[in-house]
Motif scaffolding. Structure first.
Motif, PDB file in Angstrom:
ATOM      1  N   ALA A 151       0.832  -1.203   0.000  1.00  0.00           N
ATOM      2  CA  ALA A 151       0.000   0.000   0.000  1.00  0.00           C
ATOM      3  C   ALA A 151       0.865   1.251   0.000  1.00  0.00           C
ATOM      4  O   ALA A 151       0.569   2.232  -0.702  1.00  0.00           O
ATOM      5  N   ALA A 152       1.949   1.235   0.786  1.00  0.00           N
ATOM      6  CA  ALA A 152       2.850   2.389   0.793  1.00  0.00           C
ATOM      7  C   ALA A 152       3.476   2.598  -0.570  1.00  0.00           C
ATOM      8  O   ALA A 152       3.618   3.742  -1.042  1.00  0.00           O
ATOM      9  N   GLU A 153       3.824   1.510  -1.229  1.00  0.00           N
ATOM     10  CA  GLU A 153       4.409   1.622  -2.566  1.00  0.00           C
ATOM     11  C   GLU A 153       3.396   2.131  -3.587  1.00  0.00           C
ATOM     12  O   GLU A 153       3.778   2.691  -4.628  1.00  0.00           O
ATOM     13  N   ALA A 154       2.104   1.964  -3.293  1.00  0.00           N
ATOM     14  CA  ALA A 154       1.067   2.417  -4.231  1.00  0.00           C
ATOM     15  C   ALA A 154       0.788   3.912  -4.126  1.00  0.00           C
ATOM     16  O   ALA A 154       0.131   4.484  -5.004  1.00  0.00           O
ATOM     17  N   ILE A 155       1.259   4.565  -3.067  1.00  0.00           N
ATOM     18  CA  ILE A 155       1.063   6.004  -2.919  1.00  0.00           C
ATOM     19  C   ILE A 155       1.846   6.727  -4.019  1.00  0.00           C
ATOM     20  O   ILE A 155       3.016   6.422  -4.279  1.00  0.00           O
ATOM     21  N   VAL A 156       1.197   7.663  -4.675  1.00  0.00           N
ATOM     22  CA  VAL A 156       1.830   8.413  -5.774  1.00  0.00           C
ATOM     23  C   VAL A 156       2.224   9.794  -5.253  1.00  0.00           C
ATOM     24  O   VAL A 156       1.371  10.583  -4.845  1.00  0.00           O
ATOM     25  N   VAL A 157       3.524  10.073  -5.269  1.00  0.00           N
ATOM     26  CA  VAL A 157       4.038  11.361  -4.804  1.00  0.00           C
ATOM     27  C   VAL A 157       4.630  12.093  -5.998  1.00  0.00           C
ATOM     28  O   VAL A 157       5.481  11.554  -6.719  1.00  0.00           O
ATOM     29  N   ASN A 158       4.175  13.309  -6.204  1.00  0.00           N
ATOM     30  CA  ASN A 158       4.701  14.146  -7.283  1.00  0.00           C
ATOM     31  C   ASN A 158       5.843  14.990  -6.718  1.00  0.00           C
ATOM     32  O   ASN A 158       5.613  15.968  -6.016  1.00  0.00           O
ATOM     33  N   TYR A 159       7.063  14.569  -7.025  1.00  0.00           N
ATOM     34  CA  TYR A 159       8.251  15.263  -6.528  1.00  0.00           C
ATOM     35  C   TYR A 159       8.801  16.218  -7.584  1.00  0.00           C
ATOM     36  O   TYR A 159       8.890  15.863  -8.774  1.00  0.00           O
ATOM     37  N   GLU A 160       9.179  17.399  -7.157  1.00  0.00           N
ATOM     38  CA  GLU A 160       9.979  18.303  -7.973  1.00  0.00           C
ATOM     39  C   GLU A 160      11.399  18.258  -7.414  1.00  0.00           C
ATOM     40  O   GLU A 160      11.690  18.866  -6.391  1.00  0.00           O
ATOM     41  N   VAL A 161      12.247  17.492  -8.065  1.00  0.00           N
ATOM     42  CA  VAL A 161      13.589  17.253  -7.543  1.00  0.00           C
ATOM     43  C   VAL A 161      14.435  18.511  -7.669  1.00  0.00           C
ATOM     44  O   VAL A 161      14.423  19.194  -8.704  1.00  0.00           O
ATOM     45  N   THR A 162      15.156  18.824  -6.609  1.00  0.00           N
ATOM     46  CA  THR A 162      16.042  19.995  -6.593  1.00  0.00           C
ATOM     47  C   THR A 162      17.468  19.544  -6.286  1.00  0.00           C
ATOM     48  O   THR A 162      17.699  18.438  -5.805  1.00  0.00           O
TER      49      THR A 162
END
Length: 784
Positions: A151-162
């Motif tokens: 379930a944790a792996e299914a979370i979608v996080v939109n990262y703006e990498v800096t």
């Protein structure tokens, strides 16, 4: 509370009648219930650990063995980036997973959003930004650990990498990566005539890599929601009460509603002093209304706790023609990683002890702890002093070579002693036998190590990579020191309670038993002070006793040992006062011995069990050490309570062509004040020395632009029994410390401080290479 925790690994064996204390099977979780016999169990006796046999047999229950009815499993989603902005999080796929009960983000934290041991600067869950690889972003509760993980792996996080900031030396002038800035602390120590110069000057730059504590038991715990809206947490930690303070603030509930019990701890070495999964567990338990358990995997453990600070150090030593130090200059830069943890205290130690245990008339030492996007760093055994010992001992060897002087003799003529002053201006008021420790270690008989055809004795071991004819041998020496207890004005104390009823003593203290042996020492003290036949050590809990402080900084023997001693003596005085009144004698004429109250003239005696039948006698005390003060703007002040030193002599065989090393002999001597338990002292010295060998030769968290490349025991290598020779203890230098309980000093940290430097010195002696960095890699030798 919805249910009581139970443990599947069985109960700890007891020596004496069985007792039931605390919640169900918390005895088995490593906290309590052991009984000792007073006959041979007092202070100074060679008493075995009550938890030793169960641990060896696999019957001891650690925090990972905790169990409760109808519990859930927790899992943490962590950032894959060292620096990034979070533009959005979609938890829908996780919530849709069958068996998932909760998915929580930063917005679900009801109270303070940040926590921290010294400064609350670390988010409970990332709130719009991540600052290191492994930073927690979300937590999940599900009915099976694999479901929680998926379930944790299914979370979608939109990262703006800096771009991450990974260079601590660039941090002070770089754009801030945190609202609190990029500098945790800068210290300037100015002592004596800063314009002084010496006839002989040596200079060097040195580095120490990031070391992991590598304890055997990964982080784990069990949280149970209570009917009053609070939570009960069974946890492996080093400081129960500070954990409680931080948890309560983040949960926005009263501290009394957060009840912690120490569970069985599988090693610590500083890594359990900070919070890891504590708040996450409690959040999930309160949100779901069910018990929640979390157990980190080994790779997650590398991201879940702090590490030893990497260090870059520049030194310049001045000496006269006879080898006496004139001035020491140094600049020390520690990489604190993304969050504060104990960086302020670590850089203070590194700066205060940067010149080593030597008389230094003048010094200018600059210490800087910087914030970067590397993993957070904090306490690890010998914190701060380990890094600078490698620097100052490398310099002392370099100075000895420039003077054409024996390195041991150079150290002896400069050794600090009681009454001398440190570079902070503080006078040493207790015992500090540096010269004797050096003499005992260096003067021990040289090891007889004949040539061997056994491949296991050669560098490279049984892999047949090295021939005996290709090896060279070197001997190295180092001495280091460190403070004991907390410093710089911190109100350091420990609480303990004692009760004697029916002739049985019960001792209560929240000291975290993390392997140092307090479970044995507390009982030895009670036996000594009360003359009883049976001692029960009650569970370490926040609900039953005040804080014992952290099991760190070599402080618990002095602080919690002192608290237990004071509580036992208070009870003893009550008993003797009552008996004296009944007998019409002075209390000074009575003693407790062998379960009896006895008059010194031998005319009267009575069973303690009869005198304390029924209600019994009890006392609750709070024990403080002598006050200290913060360093001033010039790094001057009486910042520390006491000090301890150790020396190591190492013999190493090296294959210069392949860069392989085999440690053949380690000899040590240590300033111990007074030994309270010989077997436990040996264990601390051997274990601490092994960690020093690991740092010198193999242990390093490898970072690549903030990314951890070796978060496993496959790639992060630690010494095994095959890597360690016997450790010969040439001497315990016993000079009882004034005001310390029984004159004892903590002994867990000094072995790690000087062992790494001695290993490096031995390899330099064998190869002639400068080797300014540890751990020393094969390429550093073969390509040097």
């Amino acid at each position: 509370m919805t249910s009581e925790p139970v443990v599947t690994a069985g109960a700890v064996a007891t020596s004496g009648p069985a007792t039931a204390t605390g919640p169900a099977n918390t005895t088995a979780a490593g906290s309590t219930g052991t009984i000792v016999d007073a006959g041979t169990r007092g202070v100074g006796a060679d008493v075995g650990r009550p938890d030793g046999v169960p641990k060896v047999q696999g019957r001891f229950a650690f925090s990972s063995d905790l169990w409760a009815d109808d519990f859930l499993w927790g899992h943490t989603l962590r950032s894959p980036h060292a620096s990034a902005n979070i533009r959005g999080i979609d938890i829908g796929p996780a919530l849709a997973t069958a068996g998932v009960h909760a998915v929580l983000l930063a917005d679900d934290v009801p109270g303070r959003l940040t926590y921290g041991l010294e400064h609350p600067d670390q988010p409970v869950l990332a709130d719009g930004q991540v600052r290191y690889v492994g930073e927690p972003v979300a937590v999940v509760a599900a009915d099976h650990p694999d479901v929680a993980r998926r379930a944790a792996e299914a979370i979608v996080v939109n990262y703006e990498v800096t771009d991450p900031l990974t260079d601590p030396e660039a941090a002070p002038t770089a754009a801030p990566i945190h609202p609190n800035g990029n500098v945790f602390r800068e210290i300037n120590i100015r002592h004596g005539d800063l314009d002084a110069t010496g006839e002989v000057v040596v200079e060097g730059t040195y580095e120490v890599g990031m070391q992991d504590q590598a304890f055997m038991g990964p982080e784990s715990g069990l949280a149970l929601p209570d009917d009053d809206g609070g939570v009960e947490l069974f946890i492996s930690t080093q400081w129960l009460h500070v954990d409680r303070e931080q948890i309560a603030a983040c949960l926005r509930i009263d501290e009394e509603q957060v009840r912690l019990t120490l569970a069985g701890v599988g090693g610590a070495f500083g890594a359990r002093e900070d919070l890891s999964l504590q708040i996450h567990l409690c959040l999930l338990a309160l949100h779901t209304g069910k018990p929640v358990k979390m157990v980190y995997s080994r790779d997650e453990s590398f991201f879940g706790h702090v590490h030893r600070h990497p260090a870059k150090m520049w030194y310049r030593h001045h000496a006269d023609g006879d080898g006496r130090l004139v001035k020491v200059e140094a600049r020390i830069v520690l990489d604190g990683g993304a969050y504060a943890s104990t960086s302020s205290a670590v850089i203070a130690n590194a700066s205060c002890f940067a010149a080593g245990p030597y008389k230094v008339p003048a010094a200018h030492i600059v210490g800087l702890a910087a914030r970067t996007n590397n993993p957070p760093c904090g306490a690890m055994r010998g914190f701060g002093a380990v890094q600078t010992c490698f620097g100052h001992e490398s310099q002392m060897d370099k100075l000895a070579a420039a003077l054409n002087m024996d390195p041991v003799e150079l150290r002896l003529i400069n050794a600090l002693d009681s009454g001398d002053r440190l570079v902070t201006g503080q006078a040493i008021t207790g015992t500090f036998p540096v010269a004797e420790v050096i003499r005992q270690c260096a003067g021990a008989p040289a090891p007889d190590i004949p040539p061997s055809d056994d491949r296991r004795d050669l560098p490279g071991g049984s892999g047949r990579t090295t021939d005996a004819a290709d090896t060279v041998r070197g001997t190295g020496f180092a001495v280091g020191f460190k403070n004991l207890m907390f410093s710089e004005g911190y109100d350091d104390f420990s609480s303990a309670a004692c009760r004697v009823a029916d002739g049985v003593a019960t001792v209560t203290c929240a000291c975290a038993e993390v392997g140092q042996g307090f479970v044995t020492l507390a009982q030895q003290i009670a036996c000594t002070e009360l003359g009883v036949d049976e001692v029960i050590l009650a569970p370490a809990q926040t609900a039953t006793i005040g804080s014992a402080g952290s099991s760190s900084a070599s402080r618990q023997t002095w602080m919690s040992g002192g608290a237990v001693q004071a509580a036992c003596r208070a009870v003893r005085d009550q008993i003797l006062a009552d008996v004296a009144a009944d007998w019409g004698v002075s209390p000074e004429g009575l003693v407790l011995r062998d379960g009896l109250v006895v008059s010194l003239d031998g005319q009267q005696e009575a069973l303690l069990a009869q005198i304390t039948a029924g209600a019994g006698y009890e006392a609750d005390v709070e024990y403080h050490h002598a006050p200290t003060e913060a360093l001033d703007e010039n790094g001057q002040g009486n910042a520390h309570v006491s000090f301890a030193c150790a020396a190591h002599r190492v013999v190493a065989d090296v294959d210069p062509d392949l860069g392989l090393v085999r440690i053949r002999d380690i000899t040590t001597a240590q300033d111990v004040g007074r030994i309270l338990n010989p077997t436990q002292a040996v264990g601390q010295i051997e274990g601490g020395t092994a960690q020093g060998v690991g740092l010198a030769l193999m242990e390093e968290i490898v970072l690549d632009n903030g990314l951890v490349r070796n978060a496993s025991f496959t790639d992060y290598v630690i010494p095994t029994t095959l890597d360690m020779p016997d450790v010969t203890i040439a001497a315990w230098v016993e000079q009882p410390e004034p005001n310390a309980p029984y004159g004892a000093k903590g002994i867990g940290e000094p072995p790690t401080i000087s062992s790494s430097a001695a290993v490096a010195a031995a390899i330099r002696a064998a190869t002639g290479l400068p080797l300014p960095r540890i751990p020393i890699r094969p390429a550093d030798i073969a390509l040097g």
